[in-house]
Design a protein around this motif. Structure first.
Motif, PDB file in Angstrom:
ATOM      1  N   UNK A   1      -7.754   5.681 -12.140  1.00 33.40           N
ATOM      2  CA  UNK A   1      -8.206   4.296 -11.954  1.00 33.40           C
ATOM      3  C   UNK A   1      -7.404   3.594 -10.867  1.00 33.40           C
ATOM      4  N   UNK A   2      -6.095   3.810 -10.869  1.00 31.98           N
ATOM      5  CA  UNK A   2      -5.245   3.184  -9.863  1.00 31.98           C
ATOM      6  C   UNK A   2      -5.520   3.757  -8.473  1.00 31.98           C
ATOM      7  N   UNK A   3      -5.851   5.041  -8.402  1.00 36.56           N
ATOM      8  CA  UNK A   3      -6.180   5.644  -7.108  1.00 36.56           C
ATOM      9  C   UNK A   3      -7.425   5.000  -6.509  1.00 36.56           C
ATOM     10  N   UNK A   4      -8.371   4.650  -7.364  1.00 38.73           N
ATOM     11  CA  UNK A   4      -9.575   3.966  -6.887  1.00 38.73           C
ATOM     12  C   UNK A   4      -9.225   2.647  -6.216  1.00 38.73           C
ATOM     13  N   UNK A   5      -8.305   1.891  -6.833  1.00 41.77           N
ATOM     14  CA  UNK A   5      -7.851   0.635  -6.216  1.00 41.77           C
ATOM     15  C   UNK A   5      -7.059   0.896  -4.941  1.00 41.77           C
ATOM     16  N   UNK A   6      -6.320   1.986  -4.910  1.00 40.32           N
ATOM     17  CA  UNK A   6      -5.565   2.342  -3.708  1.00 40.32           C
ATOM     18  C   UNK A   6      -6.511   2.632  -2.547  1.00 40.32           C
ATOM     19  N   UNK A   7      -7.566   3.372  -2.812  1.00 41.28           N
ATOM     20  CA  UNK A   7      -8.537   3.695  -1.757  1.00 41.28           C
ATOM     21  C   UNK A   7      -9.223   2.426  -1.245  1.00 41.28           C
ATOM     22  N   UNK A   8      -9.564   1.520  -2.169  1.00 39.64           N
ATOM     23  CA  UNK A   8     -10.195   0.260  -1.754  1.00 39.64           C
ATOM     24  C   UNK A   8      -9.233  -0.576  -0.914  1.00 39.64           C
ATOM     25  N   UNK A   9      -7.971  -0.621  -1.335  1.00 45.63           N
ATOM     26  CA  UNK A   9      -6.977  -1.397  -0.592  1.00 45.63           C
ATOM     27  C   UNK A   9      -6.788  -0.823   0.810  1.00 45.63           C
TER      28      UNK A   9
ATOM     29  N   UNK B   1      -8.995   0.898   2.554  1.00 48.53           N
ATOM     30  CA  UNK B   1     -10.202   0.634   3.347  1.00 48.53           C
ATOM     31  C   UNK B   1     -10.237  -0.808   3.826  1.00 48.53           C
ATOM     32  N   UNK B   2      -9.868  -1.738   2.950  1.00 51.83           N
ATOM     33  CA  UNK B   2      -9.889  -3.147   3.340  1.00 51.83           C
ATOM     34  C   UNK B   2      -8.850  -3.466   4.400  1.00 51.83           C
ATOM     35  N   UNK B   3      -7.733  -2.773   4.363  1.00 55.83           N
ATOM     36  CA  UNK B   3      -6.673  -3.059   5.323  1.00 55.83           C
ATOM     37  C   UNK B   3      -6.982  -2.473   6.696  1.00 55.83           C
ATOM     38  N   UNK B   4      -7.408  -1.220   6.744  1.00 57.40           N
ATOM     39  CA  UNK B   4      -7.552  -0.533   8.025  1.00 57.40           C
ATOM     40  C   UNK B   4      -8.983  -0.546   8.582  1.00 57.40           C
ATOM     41  N   UNK B   5      -9.961  -0.711   7.701  1.00 57.48           N
ATOM     42  CA  UNK B   5     -11.337  -0.737   8.170  1.00 57.48           C
ATOM     43  C   UNK B   5     -11.872  -2.159   8.276  1.00 57.48           C
ATOM     44  N   UNK B   6     -11.714  -2.930   7.186  1.00 50.88           N
ATOM     45  CA  UNK B   6     -12.232  -4.299   7.172  1.00 50.88           C
ATOM     46  C   UNK B   6     -11.258  -5.304   7.762  1.00 50.88           C
ATOM     47  N   UNK B   7     -10.010  -4.893   7.986  1.00 51.87           N
ATOM     48  CA  UNK B   7      -8.987  -5.784   8.543  1.00 51.87           C
ATOM     49  C   UNK B   7      -8.784  -7.024   7.671  1.00 51.87           C
ATOM     50  N   UNK B   8      -8.856  -6.835   6.366  1.00 48.21           N
ATOM     51  CA  UNK B   8      -8.703  -7.949   5.429  1.00 48.21           C
ATOM     52  C   UNK B   8      -7.419  -7.727   4.622  1.00 48.21           C
ATOM     53  N   UNK B   9      -6.337  -8.311   5.099  1.00 49.56           N
ATOM     54  CA  UNK B   9      -5.043  -8.089   4.471  1.00 49.56           C
ATOM     55  C   UNK B   9      -4.962  -8.687   3.079  1.00 49.56           C
ATOM     56  N   UNK B  10      -5.552  -9.868   2.885  1.00 53.13           N
ATOM     57  CA  UNK B  10      -5.476 -10.543   1.600  1.00 53.13           C
ATOM     58  C   UNK B  10      -6.163  -9.739   0.501  1.00 53.13           C
ATOM     59  N   UNK B  11      -7.373  -9.254   0.764  1.00 52.46           N
ATOM     60  CA  UNK B  11      -8.083  -8.456  -0.234  1.00 52.46           C
ATOM     61  C   UNK B  11      -7.375  -7.122  -0.479  1.00 52.46           C
ATOM     62  N   UNK B  12      -6.748  -6.580   0.569  1.00 51.47           N
ATOM     63  CA  UNK B  12      -5.986  -5.344   0.410  1.00 51.47           C
ATOM     64  C   UNK B  12      -4.808  -5.559  -0.534  1.00 51.47           C
TER      65      UNK B  12
ATOM     66  N   UNK C   1       0.826  -1.199   0.000  1.00 49.42           N
ATOM     67  CA  UNK C   1       0.000   0.000   0.000  1.00 49.42           C
ATOM     68  C   UNK C   1       0.871   1.263   0.000  1.00 49.42           C
ATOM     69  N   UNK C   2       1.898   1.267   0.830  1.00 45.13           N
ATOM     70  CA  UNK C   2       2.803   2.417   0.899  1.00 45.13           C
ATOM     71  C   UNK C   2       3.517   2.615  -0.435  1.00 45.13           C
ATOM     72  N   UNK C   3       3.984   1.532  -1.016  1.00 46.80           N
ATOM     73  CA  UNK C   3       4.689   1.631  -2.303  1.00 46.80           C
ATOM     74  C   UNK C   3       3.769   2.160  -3.394  1.00 46.80           C
ATOM     75  N   UNK C   4       2.540   1.618  -3.454  1.00 46.41           N
ATOM     76  CA  UNK C   4       1.587   2.075  -4.463  1.00 46.41           C
ATOM     77  C   UNK C   4       1.260   3.547  -4.264  1.00 46.41           C
ATOM     78  N   UNK C   5       1.045   3.969  -3.024  1.00 45.82           N
ATOM     79  CA  UNK C   5       0.750   5.370  -2.756  1.00 45.82           C
ATOM     80  C   UNK C   5       1.881   6.290  -3.181  1.00 45.82           C
TER      81      UNK C   5
END
Length: 283
Positions: free
Chosen positions: A48-56, A58-69, A29-33
């Protein structure tokens, strides 16, 4: 073995795996940002890539889903790479400036070359004595500190590239002031080392010690004769010294240690600035 112990032993590998996955997800996530930030500043289409960054994120820090992030970060990286490749080549197979400037920013080539240039500058001045003195402080104290700051800029850039593949810290122009701030700190460091010694000479010296009116003196590892002139004793290159009832004392330990101190002050100039900023905020 109790049930609690069995559950604990079984859960430990799972917790370690989750921690490893989270760390991996954060690194991606840090590298992509960082890449998106650089690409956006170079007018590369990154929406388009920023949209995936925002989803990643959210999944990491809100949903706690590392794999989907991780999956979203990888998807965003692919989209960004495809967009960047469109700026890769121009006529006759030559790379466009957009792509070249992106590579320079990504790998911190500007900070690396700047660190090399300032290191050469300070090294050149160090190779051309004699040095001038300001308040009995030789110029080389500031030069070695500036050399240390130049080394830190290069070391920090290399460390970022080794860790994440993208420069993180030295990507703004603020780092250009570090070697010259370090030169000031090196001047102060020399004065402080003088305060830590009884009295010291100002120029190039060898190790010597003068002591007068000594009640008891023990020396070991003495290299050279012990010279006594009335109540004055001069000892050269003594490994250890024990003295009692000394009415006056003069010691000159040479400049080698000061060189190391001034160089280290330059290396840690960035850390000093942060500590001084924190201290200033408290007041």
């Amino acid at each position: 073995m109790s049930n609690d112990a069995t559950i604990k032993d079984a859960s430990t590998p799972q917790l370690e795996e989750e921690l490893r996955m989270r760390t991996w997800a954060e690194e991606k996530l840090i590298k992509l940002g960082s890449l998106l930030e650089i690409g956006e500043s170079r007018n590369v289409h990154v929406e388009d890539a920023i949209s995936n960054y925002d989803k990643s994120r959210e999944m990491l820090y809100k949903d706690k889903n590392s794999l989907e992030s991780i999956k979203e970060s990888d998807k965003g990286m692919r989209l960004f790479t495809m967009e960047l490749n469109q700026h890769k080549f121009k006529f006759f197979g030559l790379p466009r400036w957009t792509y070249l400037s992106f590579v320079i920013a990504k790998y911190g080539l500007s900070s690396m070359f700047y660190g090399m240039a300032t290191a050469i500058f300070f090294g050149y001045l160090l190779m051309h004595p004699p040095y001038k003195y300001v308040l009995n402080v030789p110029l080389w104290a500031s030069l070695f500190a500036g050399l240390g700051a130049s080394a830190q800029i290069m070391m920090g850039t290399v460390n970022d590239i080794k860790t994440t593949g993208v420069v993180q810290e030295y990507k703004r122009l603020w780092y250009t002031a570090l070697p010259f701030l370090a030169a000031i700190f090196g001047f102060i460091a020399y004065l402080l080392t003088d305060l830590g010694m009884m009295t010291t000479g100002g120029g190039p010296t060898t190790s010597y010690l003068n002591a007068t009116s000594i009640g008891l003196l023990n020396l070991s590892g003495l290299d050279g004769p012990l010279l006594i002139n009335n109540t004055t004793l001069i000892a050269s290159s003594a490994e250890t010294l024990t003295a009692q009832d000394v009415s006056s004392f003069e010691a000159n330990f040479g400049d080698n240690m000061r060189v190391v101190v001034c160089f280290l002050v330059g290396v840690f100039t960035n850390a000093f600035i942060e500590k001084l900023s924190d201290l200033a905020e408290k007041f």
